[in-house]
Motif scaffolding. Structure first.
Motif, mmCIF file in Angstrom:
data_model
loop_
_atom_site.group_PDB
_atom_site.id
_atom_site.type_symbol
_atom_site.label_atom_id
_atom_site.label_comp_id
_atom_site.label_asym_id
_atom_site.label_seq_id
_atom_site.Cartn_x
_atom_site.Cartn_y
_atom_site.Cartn_z
ATOM 1 N N GLY A 1 99.444 -50.070 8.969
ATOM 2 C CA GLY A 1 98.345 -49.246 8.414
ATOM 3 C C GLY A 1 96.790 -49.730 8.928
ATOM 4 N N LEU A 2 96.988 -50.459 10.132
ATOM 5 C CA LEU A 2 95.611 -50.883 10.616
ATOM 6 C C LEU A 2 95.106 -49.929 11.600
ATOM 7 C CD1 LEU A 2 96.724 -54.649 11.840
ATOM 8 C CD2 LEU A 2 95.518 -53.914 9.776
ATOM 9 N N SER A 3 93.798 -49.940 11.858
ATOM 10 C CA SER A 3 93.030 -49.037 12.323
ATOM 11 C C SER A 3 92.971 -49.485 14.079
ATOM 12 C CB SER A 3 91.437 -48.963 11.828
ATOM 13 O OG SER A 3 90.841 -50.140 12.237
ATOM 14 N N SER A 4 92.717 -48.414 14.684
ATOM 15 C CA SER A 4 92.688 -48.858 16.297
ATOM 16 C C SER A 4 91.652 -50.073 16.441
ATOM 17 C CB SER A 4 92.180 -47.429 16.935
ATOM 18 O OG SER A 4 90.952 -47.013 16.628
ATOM 19 N N HIS B 1 96.711 -41.898 7.289
ATOM 20 C CA HIS B 1 97.901 -43.053 7.577
ATOM 21 C C HIS B 1 97.987 -43.013 9.177
ATOM 22 C CE1 HIS B 1 98.200 -43.772 3.458
ATOM 23 N NE2 HIS B 1 98.161 -42.677 3.087
ATOM 24 N N THR B 2 98.034 -44.218 9.646
ATOM 25 C CA THR B 2 98.789 -44.317 10.899
ATOM 26 C C THR B 2 100.161 -44.685 10.879
ATOM 27 O OG1 THR B 2 98.100 -46.632 10.751
ATOM 28 C CG2 THR B 2 96.573 -45.209 11.658
ATOM 29 N N ARG C 1 83.308 -49.473 10.357
ATOM 30 C CA ARG C 1 84.583 -48.901 10.218
ATOM 31 C C ARG C 1 84.641 -47.846 9.390
ATOM 32 N NH1 ARG C 1 88.284 -53.746 8.164
ATOM 33 N NH2 ARG C 1 89.613 -51.858 7.950
ATOM 34 N N ALA C 2 83.425 -47.473 8.714
ATOM 35 C CA ALA C 2 83.457 -46.159 8.059
ATOM 36 C C ALA C 2 83.620 -44.940 9.145
ATOM 37 C CB ALA C 2 82.331 -45.891 7.113
ATOM 38 N N ARG D 1 91.050 -55.525 17.969
ATOM 39 C CA ARG D 1 90.212 -56.857 17.772
ATOM 40 C C ARG D 1 91.519 -58.181 17.712
ATOM 41 N NH1 ARG D 1 89.861 -59.633 12.784
ATOM 42 N NH2 ARG D 1 88.424 -61.354 12.886
ATOM 43 N N LEU D 2 92.746 -57.816 17.168
ATOM 44 C CA LEU D 2 93.693 -58.565 17.272
ATOM 45 C C LEU D 2 94.225 -59.092 18.556
ATOM 46 C CD1 LEU D 2 95.895 -57.466 13.999
ATOM 47 C CD2 LEU D 2 94.257 -59.485 14.163
ATOM 48 N N GLU D 3 94.329 -58.005 19.210
ATOM 49 C CA GLU D 3 94.634 -58.077 20.760
ATOM 50 C C GLU D 3 93.788 -58.752 21.709
ATOM 51 O OE1 GLU D 3 96.808 -57.757 24.312
ATOM 52 O OE2 GLU D 3 97.191 -57.520 22.272
#
Length: 557
Positions: A95-98, A88-89, A34-35, A103-105
């Protein structure tokens, strides 16, 4: 100069207003995948990478322009660091990354799919399912003896003691030394019928004598046709209360008492014990009484048709005894040093017997003669002898399963050695486990061989070579821990027999003499072992099967 300082102060104020309390804490450690990718300095000669057409073009908003300007200003001013400032999103995703959003979806879609096919529920049900436990009816399991507390072992060297000098036992002189317990044998003469599963001094139940005294003369006058016979077999069921542990060790033999009012069964095990079980009885352990008349496997037993209170049992220890319920003793009928294998009644009054041993010898025994010796002894096959069966009508004929052939002899023409057989039943490739005349006419002989075949021979005419009628392929490889399978006739049906099976799920199979299967007894809950020993009731639609743990299974209508 004033303009630059003013811009710098504005950038710092903007950053302070955008930093939340979460940002002031120590930054969380991120996974390497994720970096952000390291920056590459692109050479002017190197072409720019082609843009992926599938990705949507990012729309630049007012906030994005401000953040871009802030980064440019921070690059120009070395006093302002950008290591602790993250992009920041939008606040709506916390504040979750894409990657995390994707992954959650995926997790949500997978759970929805599993719920639609009820896989999670089925998994829980499979976890709850366990293999059915064996029946707890019958003999109670012996409680483990409490170990005596012994003092801790100490080294003789630490105690300054010399070790004991041990002498080696003498070497064997080429002869097989049998185990000491195998050489032990019950003393000759009558033995009291003392049940070992009841308190010492307990008497036999009075109902046992009443039940054994019943001699059912009811017989099926005419055989059923195959359709009616199959229908009767389909009505036979097994339930939990029809399974009980009757003996402690592996079952070698079993028999039905001829009474019809109640079901009384007898069985013998590997340790020389004989068990009686009345289905639904209230004496002993769920109707089970256990005795110890022998010390080695009880390979054959049968109730006397002329005297229903008599049960004859034969053992490898060389003893043949008669359980007399009226006298409450085990009478000594016949005995040798070692190695009895099989017997059958040679007369209608069941007083004359033909007895075979492991050494290929056949003895004629008359129970009316005092003592426990034989009338005559005849050598047949010098290798081995496994089964004898007497013709149901012409009692002078009896079949003997020898090494790889079944021979039929006439008891009136026997010699001490080299007796001439009346008929030969050839075609076996390996050792023969059993050979039985058909129960009503004796026109057939049913053999079981270790070459994985069951054979039926025509013995309606005592010719020199009895013709082979049917050969049925059947798995006979039981291994060393199971009793050998043996096909036995149904005494109510002249042309049908039953045999255990090694197939899964566990089963007992009934065949016609022509080789056609008639019925298969199965039950997922109450039949989960190999039933090597099987027997039909002489008058009722009842079948028993014995396994290697000493349990009897009963199928009844």
């Amino acid at each position: 100069m004033a303009t630059t300082r003013t811009k710098h102060e504005a950038v710092v104020k903007l950053q302070i207003t955008e930093i939340t309390p979460v940002d002031l804490e120590e930054p969380a450690r991120r996974s390497s995948r994720r970096a952000p990718a390291p920056k590459r300095f692109q050479d002017s000669s190197e072409p720019e990478p082609a843009k992926t057409p599938n990705k949507k073009r990012k729309t630049t908003t007012h906030n994005d322009k401000n953040s871009q300007n802030n980064r440019k200003d921070m690059e120009k001013d070395p006093d302002v660091g950008n290591s602790d400032v993250e992009e920041h999103t939008s606040d709506e995703h916390g504040g979750l990354s894409s990657y995390e959003l994707e992954r959650l979806e995926n997790i949500r879609q997978n759970q929805a799919f599993l719920s639609s096919i009820n896989l999670l529920q089925a998994t829980e049900e499979l976890k709850q399912l366990t293999r059915p436990k064996p029946s707890q009816r019958g003999l109670m399991r012996s409680q483990a003896a409490v170990k005596e507390a012994l003092p801790a072992r100490k080294s003789l060297r630490l105690q300054n003691k010399e070790a004991d000098v041990l002498t080696l036992p003498p070497e064997p002189n080429g002869r097989l030394i049998m185990q000491e317990e195998w050489r032990l044998k019950k003393p000759p003469g009558p033995l009291p019928m003392d049940p070992v599963n009841m308190e010492e001094g307990s008497k036999l139940p009075s109902q046992l004598l009443e039940l054994c005294s019943e001699n059912s003369t009811e017989e099926r006058k005419m055989e059923l046709d195959l359709k009616e016979y199959r229908s009767a077999l389909k009505n036979m069921r097994i339930t939990e209360d029809r399974v009980a542990k009757v003996v402690k060790d592996r079952i070698f033999s079993a028999a039905f008492h001829p009474s019809t009012s109640s079901l009384l069964m007898a069985t013998g095990d590997k340790g020389g014990k004989v068990g009686l079980w009345k289905l639904g009885g209230d004496w002993g352990d769920d109707g089970v009484l256990l005795f110890e008349p022998h010390t080695r496997p009880v390979s054959a037993m049968a109730f006397s048709k002329a005297h229903p209170t008599h049960l004859l049992s034969l053992s490898y220890d060389g003893s043949l005894r008669c359980m007399d319920v009226e006298k409450a003793v085990f009478d000594d009928v016949y005995g040798i040093e070692d190695g009895l294998k099989t017997f059958d009644f040679l007369s209608d009054d069941c007083l004359t017997l033909v007895v075979g041993n492991w050494f290929g010898e056949v003895a004629i025994v008359d129970r009316r003669t005092p003592g426990n010796s034989h009338e005559s002894l005849h050598s047949m096959d010098p290798k081995t002898l496994r089964c004898v069966s007497v013709h149901p009508l012409q009692k002078q004929y009896f079949a003997v399963a020898e090494n790889k052939v079944v021979n039929i002899y006439d008891s009136r023409c026997l010699k001490t050695t080299k007796s001439k057989a009346v008929s030969h039943l050839h075609g076996h490739c390996l050792s023969i486990s059993s050979a039985y005349f058909s129960p009503r006419t004796g026109n057939r002989v049913l053999t079981t061989c270790m070459d994985n075949h069951i054979r039926i021979y025509d013995t309606s005419e005592m010719t020199t070579q009895s013709p082979l009628l049917t050969s049925i392929k059947h798995d006979m490889f039981t291994g060393r821990w199971l009793t050998k399978l043996s096909a036995v006739w149904d005494p109510k049906q002249e042309d049908c027999f039953v045999v255990g099976s090694m197939s899964r799920p566990r089963r007992v199979e009934v065949f016609h003499e022509g080789g056609r299967p008639q019925h298969t007894f199965t039950d997922d809950e109450n039949l989960n072992t190999v039933l090597s020993v099987t027997a039909f009731h002489p008058t009722r639609n009842v079948l028993l099967g014995g396994n290697a743990s000493g349990r009897l299974h009963v199928f009844s209508d």
